[in-house]
Design an enzyme around this catalytic site. Sequence first.
Site, PDB file in Angstrom:
ATOM      1  N   HIS A  96     -43.947  33.474  31.403  1.00 34.51           N
ATOM      2  CA  HIS A  96     -44.832  34.084  32.403  1.00 34.51           C
ATOM      3  C   HIS A  96     -44.359  33.738  33.824  1.00 34.51           C
ATOM      4  O   HIS A  96     -44.143  34.619  34.657  1.00 34.51           O
ATOM      5  CB  HIS A  96     -46.262  33.590  32.168  1.00 34.51           C
ATOM      6  CG  HIS A  96     -47.271  34.138  33.128  1.00 34.51           C
ATOM      7  ND1 HIS A  96     -48.111  35.171  32.809  1.00 34.51           N
ATOM      8  CD2 HIS A  96     -47.576  33.803  34.414  1.00 34.51           C
ATOM      9  CE1 HIS A  96     -48.890  35.453  33.845  1.00 34.51           C
ATOM     10  NE2 HIS A  96     -48.587  34.625  34.836  1.00 34.51           N
ATOM     11  N   GLU A  97     -44.191  32.446  34.074  1.00 33.06           N
ATOM     12  CA  GLU A  97     -43.798  32.024  35.427  1.00 33.06           C
ATOM     13  C   GLU A  97     -42.400  32.531  35.780  1.00 33.06           C
ATOM     14  O   GLU A  97     -42.138  32.886  36.925  1.00 33.06           O
ATOM     15  CB  GLU A  97     -43.879  30.496  35.569  1.00 33.06           C
ATOM     16  CG  GLU A  97     -45.281  29.903  35.395  1.00 33.06           C
ATOM     17  CD  GLU A  97     -46.373  30.547  36.254  1.00 33.06           C
ATOM     18  OE1 GLU A  97     -46.051  31.020  37.373  1.00 33.06           O
ATOM     19  OE2 GLU A  97     -47.531  30.599  35.807  1.00 33.06           O
TER      20      GLU A  97
ATOM     21  N   HIS B 105     -42.656  35.908  37.187  1.00 36.14           N
ATOM     22  CA  HIS B 105     -42.993  35.867  38.619  1.00 36.14           C
ATOM     23  C   HIS B 105     -41.746  35.523  39.437  1.00 36.14           C
ATOM     24  O   HIS B 105     -41.481  36.107  40.477  1.00 36.14           O
ATOM     25  CB  HIS B 105     -44.042  34.779  38.884  1.00 36.14           C
ATOM     26  CG  HIS B 105     -45.453  35.173  38.525  1.00 36.14           C
ATOM     27  ND1 HIS B 105     -46.059  36.298  39.025  1.00 36.14           N
ATOM     28  CD2 HIS B 105     -46.373  34.578  37.734  1.00 36.14           C
ATOM     29  CE1 HIS B 105     -47.314  36.372  38.559  1.00 36.14           C
ATOM     30  NE2 HIS B 105     -47.519  35.342  37.764  1.00 36.14           N
TER      31      HIS B 105
ATOM     32  N   GLU C 234     -48.346  40.115  38.981  1.00 36.49           N
ATOM     33  CA  GLU C 234     -48.823  39.801  37.633  1.00 36.49           C
ATOM     34  C   GLU C 234     -48.243  40.798  36.613  1.00 36.49           C
ATOM     35  O   GLU C 234     -48.074  40.461  35.442  1.00 36.49           O
ATOM     36  CB  GLU C 234     -50.351  39.813  37.642  1.00 36.49           C
ATOM     37  CG  GLU C 234     -51.012  39.067  36.507  1.00 36.49           C
ATOM     38  CD  GLU C 234     -50.735  37.559  36.464  1.00 36.49           C
ATOM     39  OE1 GLU C 234     -50.241  36.997  37.450  1.00 36.49           O
ATOM     40  OE2 GLU C 234     -51.013  36.953  35.415  1.00 36.49           O
TER      41      GLU C 234
END
Length: 508
Positions: free
Chosen positions: A270-271, A274, A300
């Site tokens: 997830h990170e 980003h 997101e």
Amino acid sequence: MARKANAPKAYESMVALLRDVHDLRRAAAVLDWDQQIYMPVKGNDARSRQSALLAELAHQKFCDPRLGEAVEASLADAALSPARRACVLEVKRDRDKAVKVPADLVREIQETAGRAHMAWVNARKENRFAGFAPFLARLIELRTREADALGVPEGGVPYDALLDQFEPGATVKTLNPVIERARDECVAAVKAIRGSARKPKLEILKRRYPKEGQEKFSRQILTAMHYDTQGGRLDESVHPFTTSFDIDDVRITTRYEERWLPGALFGTIHEAGHALYEQGLDRAHWGTPLADALSVGFHESQSRFWENQIGRSLAFWAHFYPSLKRLFPAALKGVSLKDFHFAVNAVHPSLIRVEADEVTYNLHIVIRYEIEQAIFAGKAKVADLPALWNEKMRAYLGIVPPTDALGVLQDIHWSMGAFGYFPTYLLGNLYAAQWMNVLRKAMPDLEARVGAGDLLPVKTWLNEQIHRHGRRYPTDRLSKRVSGEPLNPAHFAAYLREKFGALYDVTW
Ligand code: ZN
């Protein structure tokens, strides 16, 4: 003639002034990163003071009349390129908003949020909503004043001004049909899945996964995603996050739990999603809106795209599962790829948003969104929020939190005075499904490539389609450029039906 000769200079001087503001903000980000990772507890007071000073200096520089003059002079130049014009208009938009909010209100919000945060920490610990309620009421009052200062769009409501800070241009009127569609789809999905005879073996993920192995695997995935490790680093923090000090210094954090594999596994992916956005911005425009992420929802959409659309796909695990098994031979002994894939895609209503699966997660968001709307429309009193929260949990997820700590008090956002933030989490999921729908058509061999561990084409596609544009186009226009249409929740609905319909052998 004079104006023509000065105009390009005006743009350059605008950029020079902006870069100073930008550097001050990024310096504040370094302090924040350190605070969350290394700073000893006793450093807190000094750090708060230093961070507040940097924020104030950045705000002053941003409101400097010279910057305003450079913006106007740039706009007066008829020869300004469309990209530069878009850039100047974004600066003007940000700056007009910044100067509208009185400095004493900004300070009061910051101070109140600081105290509210402490009150929230204690209220959650003691499971006593009443301890947080007066601070929450005060923050709502201050944010309402801020919304008034920012101005309500025509035909809109005060809450729109708050939404706009995270998702530029978003209003209740435009968001509601999209969010209601997603909500109804998720409620139907949860109901159908609950009735399925198929149950994933969640226990697989709760076996013992030593931290060293998890970290090794996290780094392996980062390399496969082409996260630039020479221009970034991976650390540990209580709440995982991504921060950027420069295109060449984009850092991420994760959190390892020995008895819950998905935490670090999907948290890291997830990170990194980003981070790839930040690393993929156009370095020629560093410090300007042309090298800035478009919106929180778009950000997101990147993290969720990697986490769910890629990271929870069968193709992805077809390639990566064998190496995961080599790292954890004891825990994964005899566990088939199929069982592992089903386990990481388990759907089951739970109390805590950050631990929720990709279907029920959206319902946690909808609950906050609906409550925030009611608050800023004057239809919900602070004292009634715990009951309202529980009522909506029962209606959408079929469960009721036994305590407020596990209910309305669970998230940090309101304690920081962040209202209007939550919907961006849901928008990210919807956009991610929309991007995948396009990418599948644009890259017919996508599954084969992901299945071979080759993630570079995915990263390059996102760089090309989304990252490099920064804030060049408004959200709707960039969505149209990428996918031929503005945000359309039908893609997310189709994705849920296809994926979870097959996994659980259900239809809805
Ligand atoms: Zn995120």
